[in-house]
Motif scaffolding. Structure first.
Motif, PDB file in Angstrom:
ATOM      1  N   GLU A  53      -0.409   2.054 -17.500  1.00  0.00           N
ATOM      2  CA  GLU A  53      -2.001   3.423 -15.723  1.00  0.00           C
ATOM      3  C   GLU A  53      -0.922   2.887 -14.217  1.00  0.00           C
ATOM      4  OE1 GLU A  53      -3.862   5.529 -17.664  1.00  0.00           O
ATOM      5  OE2 GLU A  53      -3.116   4.846 -18.952  1.00  0.00           O
ATOM      6  N   PRO A  54      -0.925   4.949 -13.617  1.00  0.00           N
ATOM      7  CA  PRO A  54      -0.899   4.380 -12.918  1.00  0.00           C
ATOM      8  C   PRO A  54      -2.401   3.660 -11.700  1.00  0.00           C
ATOM      9  CG  PRO A  54      -0.406   6.843 -13.485  1.00  0.00           C
ATOM     10  CD  PRO A  54      -0.831   5.687 -14.610  1.00  0.00           C
ATOM     11  N   ILE A  55      -1.652   3.432 -10.509  1.00  0.00           N
ATOM     12  CA  ILE A  55      -3.060   2.855  -9.793  1.00  0.00           C
ATOM     13  C   ILE A  55      -2.290   3.674  -8.039  1.00  0.00           C
ATOM     14  CG2 ILE A  55      -4.018   1.627  -7.806  1.00  0.00           C
ATOM     15  CD1 ILE A  55      -4.320   0.973 -10.741  1.00  0.00           C
ATOM     16  N   ARG A  56      -3.843   4.382  -7.787  1.00  0.00           N
ATOM     17  CA  ARG A  56      -3.644   5.105  -6.543  1.00  0.00           C
ATOM     18  C   ARG A  56      -4.027   4.873  -5.561  1.00  0.00           C
ATOM     19  NH1 ARG A  56      -3.220   8.485 -11.166  1.00  0.00           N
ATOM     20  NH2 ARG A  56      -1.104  10.318 -11.275  1.00  0.00           N
ATOM     21  N   ASP A  57      -5.221   4.151  -5.791  1.00  0.00           N
ATOM     22  CA  ASP A  57      -6.300   3.641  -4.410  1.00  0.00           C
ATOM     23  C   ASP A  57      -5.734   2.800  -4.131  1.00  0.00           C
ATOM     24  OD1 ASP A  57      -7.932   2.785  -3.208  1.00  0.00           O
ATOM     25  OD2 ASP A  57      -9.546   2.392  -4.449  1.00  0.00           O
ATOM     26  N   THR A  58      -5.071   2.290  -2.353  1.00  0.00           N
ATOM     27  CA  THR A  58      -4.484   1.690  -1.922  1.00  0.00           C
ATOM     28  C   THR A  58      -5.820  -0.152  -1.634  1.00  0.00           C
ATOM     29  OG1 THR A  58      -5.566   2.326  -0.164  1.00  0.00           O
ATOM     30  CG2 THR A  58      -3.325   2.667  -1.003  1.00  0.00           C
ATOM     31  N   GLY A  59      -6.479   0.407  -1.539  1.00  0.00           N
ATOM     32  CA  GLY A  59      -8.111  -0.867  -1.851  1.00  0.00           C
ATOM     33  C   GLY A  59      -8.128  -0.993  -3.460  1.00  0.00           C
ATOM     34  N   GLU A  63       1.248  -1.068  -0.327  1.00  0.00           N
ATOM     35  CA  GLU A  63      -0.176   0.014  -0.149  1.00  0.00           C
ATOM     36  C   GLU A  63       0.467   1.350  -0.527  1.00  0.00           C
ATOM     37  OE1 GLU A  63      -2.527  -0.382   3.093  1.00  0.00           O
ATOM     38  OE2 GLU A  63      -4.006  -1.734   2.758  1.00  0.00           O
ATOM     39  N   ARG A  64       2.178   0.917   0.586  1.00  0.00           N
ATOM     40  CA  ARG A  64       2.995   1.995   0.399  1.00  0.00           C
ATOM     41  C   ARG A  64       3.538   2.618  -1.075  1.00  0.00           C
ATOM     42  NH1 ARG A  64       4.915   0.621   5.612  1.00  0.00           N
ATOM     43  NH2 ARG A  64       6.896  -0.772   5.184  1.00  0.00           N
ATOM     44  N   LEU A  65       3.754   1.042  -1.397  1.00  0.00           N
ATOM     45  CA  LEU A  65       3.907   1.808  -3.193  1.00  0.00           C
ATOM     46  C   LEU A  65       3.402   2.480  -3.732  1.00  0.00           C
ATOM     47  CD1 LEU A  65       5.605  -1.706  -3.945  1.00  0.00           C
ATOM     48  CD2 LEU A  65       7.017  -0.118  -3.768  1.00  0.00           C
ATOM     49  N   ILE A  66       1.399   1.661  -3.724  1.00  0.00           N
ATOM     50  CA  ILE A  66       0.952   2.719  -4.150  1.00  0.00           C
ATOM     51  C   ILE A  66       1.018   4.241  -3.962  1.00  0.00           C
ATOM     52  CG2 ILE A  66      -1.950   2.347  -4.406  1.00  0.00           C
ATOM     53  CD1 ILE A  66      -1.638  -0.738  -3.992  1.00  0.00           C
ATOM     54  N   GLN A  67       0.576   4.417  -2.887  1.00  0.00           N
ATOM     55  CA  GLN A  67       1.028   5.927  -1.929  1.00  0.00           C
ATOM     56  C   GLN A  67       1.683   6.348  -2.894  1.00  0.00           C
ATOM     57  OE1 GLN A  67       0.746   5.181   1.243  1.00  0.00           O
ATOM     58  NE2 GLN A  67      -1.237   4.899   2.306  1.00  0.00           N
ATOM     59  N   GLY A  68       3.127   5.534  -3.059  1.00  0.00           N
ATOM     60  CA  GLY A  68       4.033   6.849  -3.710  1.00  0.00           C
ATOM     61  C   GLY A  68       4.197   6.732  -4.854  1.00  0.00           C
ATOM     62  N   ASN A  69       3.404   5.811  -6.021  1.00  0.00           N
ATOM     63  CA  ASN A  69       2.898   5.922  -6.822  1.00  0.00           C
ATOM     64  C   ASN A  69       3.765   5.747  -8.353  1.00  0.00           C
ATOM     65  OD1 ASN A  69       0.708   8.139  -7.141  1.00  0.00           O
ATOM     66  ND2 ASN A  69       1.951  10.043  -7.072  1.00  0.00           N
ATOM     67  N   LEU A 103       2.159  -6.154 -14.422  1.00  0.00           N
ATOM     68  CA  LEU A 103       1.822  -4.948 -13.280  1.00  0.00           C
ATOM     69  C   LEU A 103       3.255  -4.918 -13.116  1.00  0.00           C
ATOM     70  CD1 LEU A 103       0.470  -4.441 -10.515  1.00  0.00           C
ATOM     71  CD2 LEU A 103       1.556  -6.307  -9.912  1.00  0.00           C
ATOM     72  N   SER A 104       3.506  -3.428 -12.664  1.00  0.00           N
ATOM     73  CA  SER A 104       4.567  -2.939 -13.095  1.00  0.00           C
ATOM     74  C   SER A 104       5.247  -1.799 -11.363  1.00  0.00           C
ATOM     75  CB  SER A 104       5.404  -2.058 -13.843  1.00  0.00           C
ATOM     76  OG  SER A 104       4.909  -1.158 -13.795  1.00  0.00           O
ATOM     77  N   VAL A 105       6.354  -2.124 -11.026  1.00  0.00           N
ATOM     78  CA  VAL A 105       6.550  -1.523  -9.328  1.00  0.00           C
ATOM     79  C   VAL A 105       7.953  -0.705  -9.628  1.00  0.00           C
ATOM     80  CG1 VAL A 105       7.005  -1.019  -7.120  1.00  0.00           C
ATOM     81  CG2 VAL A 105       5.068  -2.406  -7.701  1.00  0.00           C
ATOM     82  N   GLY A 106       7.610   1.151 -10.606  1.00  0.00           N
ATOM     83  CA  GLY A 106       9.189   1.927 -10.087  1.00  0.00           C
ATOM     84  C   GLY A 106       9.100   1.225 -12.157  1.00  0.00           C
ATOM     85  N   SER A 107      10.535   1.281 -12.641  1.00  0.00           N
ATOM     86  CA  SER A 107      10.977   1.373 -14.042  1.00  0.00           C
ATOM     87  C   SER A 107      11.742  -0.041 -14.232  1.00  0.00           C
ATOM     88  CB  SER A 107      11.889   2.398 -13.979  1.00  0.00           C
ATOM     89  OG  SER A 107      12.607   2.470 -12.971  1.00  0.00           O
ATOM     90  N   ARG A 108      11.974  -1.149 -12.629  1.00  0.00           N
ATOM     91  CA  ARG A 108      12.673  -1.721 -13.130  1.00  0.00           C
ATOM     92  C   ARG A 108      11.949  -3.280 -12.661  1.00  0.00           C
ATOM     93  NH1 ARG A 108      15.606   1.369 -10.357  1.00  0.00           N
ATOM     94  NH2 ARG A 108      15.282   0.485  -8.866  1.00  0.00           N
ATOM     95  N   ARG A 109      11.079  -3.178 -12.234  1.00  0.00           N
ATOM     96  CA  ARG A 109      10.325  -4.395 -12.071  1.00  0.00           C
ATOM     97  C   ARG A 109       8.800  -4.623 -12.090  1.00  0.00           C
ATOM     98  NH1 ARG A 109      10.352  -4.058  -5.774  1.00  0.00           N
ATOM     99  NH2 ARG A 109      10.190  -2.038  -5.641  1.00  0.00           N
TER     100      ARG A 109
END
Length: 400
Positions: A366-372, A353-359, A383-389
């Motif tokens: 497409e960015p996900i901003r809702d932690t739920g 949820e912290r990752l989602i909150q940090g955009n 599904l991606s986190v940052g630019s490398r995962r």
């Protein structure tokens, strides 16, 4: 010994106590006993640890007797240097596990065939209580409180445990035990190194020359590199991870990393600083060259080139790494946060949820901003986190 002179050997150091004594010791015409002590306090080394290993290797190449002391005894105490709290004490099992990792990782910079590895439990475990009391008697409480970290903690009312005073005493005795001529360390270790000089005089030995290297500032550009601060680049991290982290380096730190992490000569690092300040070079190009150089040191040229190409493709050109994305099944996961944990991108749902909150989280770009947020895709989606995962999430069989 080869033709590296005293000035060349001391080039990497920030402070030498004293350069004159070092030249006098060289004039004796014998190989010097050069010591570095490291405590196995974590299972992995980062680039900050490697700063002092490079000059240690230069001493070995010059024909001196180099000893790497792994502090299995002192790790049980915990090094208070630079700490505003007591460092947790490690178990023997943790220390033994970390020691094995240190030998392997230090070998990425050191030629271990030229270097003697010792464990300071060899002589410190052998001390009797009487021996220890005699050692402690050679140092005063006032002297200990001259250390910046102890002084600041004492002045601010932060507790100092008595066993912490034993750490610099034990490290100083290491120098006596191996009759060190030179001890290397970071600038935060100068007090401990100087105490070694004092103890050697007490035991009738020539006092060691103390040579300290600068501390490598972490990726945040503010504090020294540290795993606990999350501003580090680990030696064993995959090439892509290392390269991607290094590309976050503030431009103003590039000359320091060129000198302390890529081990370029001081003159080359100064030239880079001048060129950056004058606008004669492109910062992005120089940073990629620097990152590739550092990654190559730990993973080889081919892996470093591949890591650079991956960064340019996925970050700069924003292309998905087709054919390289791992896949996971959606299964019973209903929320994006749950999938982040399942994919190994987060240790817990709260961390996800912290990752989602940090955009930092996206689905098909497409960015996900809702932690739920619920996972609503009915077709395979990235599904991606940052630019490398990245991970491709597959819907259940039979889904529309």
């Amino acid at each position: 010994m080869n033709e590296l002179n005293g000035h060349q050997l001391l080039e990497a150091f920030e402070h030498v106590e004293t350069a004159r004594e070092f030249q006098e010791r060289l004039a004796l015409g014998r190989p010097l006993r050069v010591k570095l002590g490291i405590d196995p306090t974590s299972p992995d080394l980062h680039l900050g640890f490697m700063v002092v290993l490079h000059p240690l290797q230069r001493f070995a190449e010059a024909g001196h007797r180099v000893t790497l002391i792994i502090g299995d005894f002192t790790a049980r105490i915990g090094d208070p240097s630079g700490r505003n709290v007591t460092r947790p004490q490690l178990s023997r099992e943790e220390i033994e596990e970390n020691m094995r990792a240190y030998r392997e990782q230090a070998g990425k910079v050191l030629d271990l065939e030229r270097i003697e590895i010792r464990y300071n439990s060899e002589w410190l475990d052998a001390l009797t209580q009487t021996d220890l009391v005699k050692l402690l008697a050679k140092t005063t409480v006032a002297q200990m409180l001259e250390r910046n970290d102890f002084h600041e903690r004492y002045a601010s009312g932060v507790p100092i445990s008595l066993h912490e005073f034993l750490y610099p005493v034990a490290q100083a005795y290491d120098s006596v035990a191996i009759e060190a001529d030179v001890e290397l360390g970071g600038t935060d270790q100068l007090f401990n190194l100087l105490l070694g000089r004092q103890y050697q005089r007490e035991f009738g030995q020539l006092p060691q020359i103390c040579a300290t290297v600068p501390l490598l500032v972490g990726l945040d550009g503010e504090k020294k590199m540290s795993k606990s601060l999350g501003n580090y680049v680990g030696v064993t991290e995959p090439p892509r991870e290392q390269f991607g982290k290094l590309m976050k380096l503030p431009d103003e730190l590039m000359p320091d990393y060129a000198r302390l992490a890529a081990f370029r000569p001081r003159a080359d690092a100064q030239r880079l600083a001048s060129d950056l300040a004058a606008g004669r070079v492109n910062p992005m190009d120089e940073k990629k060259r620097l990152a590739q150089e550092i990654v190559a040191r730990y993973h080889g040229d081919a892996a470093a080139s591949a890591a650079r190409e991956y960064f340019e493709r996925t970050v700069q050109r924003r292309e998905l790494p087709e054919g390289e994305i791992p896949e996971i099944a959606l299964g019973d996961s209903k929320r994006v946060a749950e999938l982040l944990v399942k994919a190994g991108f987060a240790e817990s749902r709260r961390a996800a949820e912290r990752l989602i909150q940090g955009n930092a989280v996206k689905i098909d770009g497409e960015p996900i901003r809702d932690t739920g947020a619920l996972w609503t895709a009915t077709q395979p989606a990235v599904l991606s986190v940052g630019s490398r995962r990245f991970v491709r999430v597959l819907p259940p069989d039979g889904a529309p």
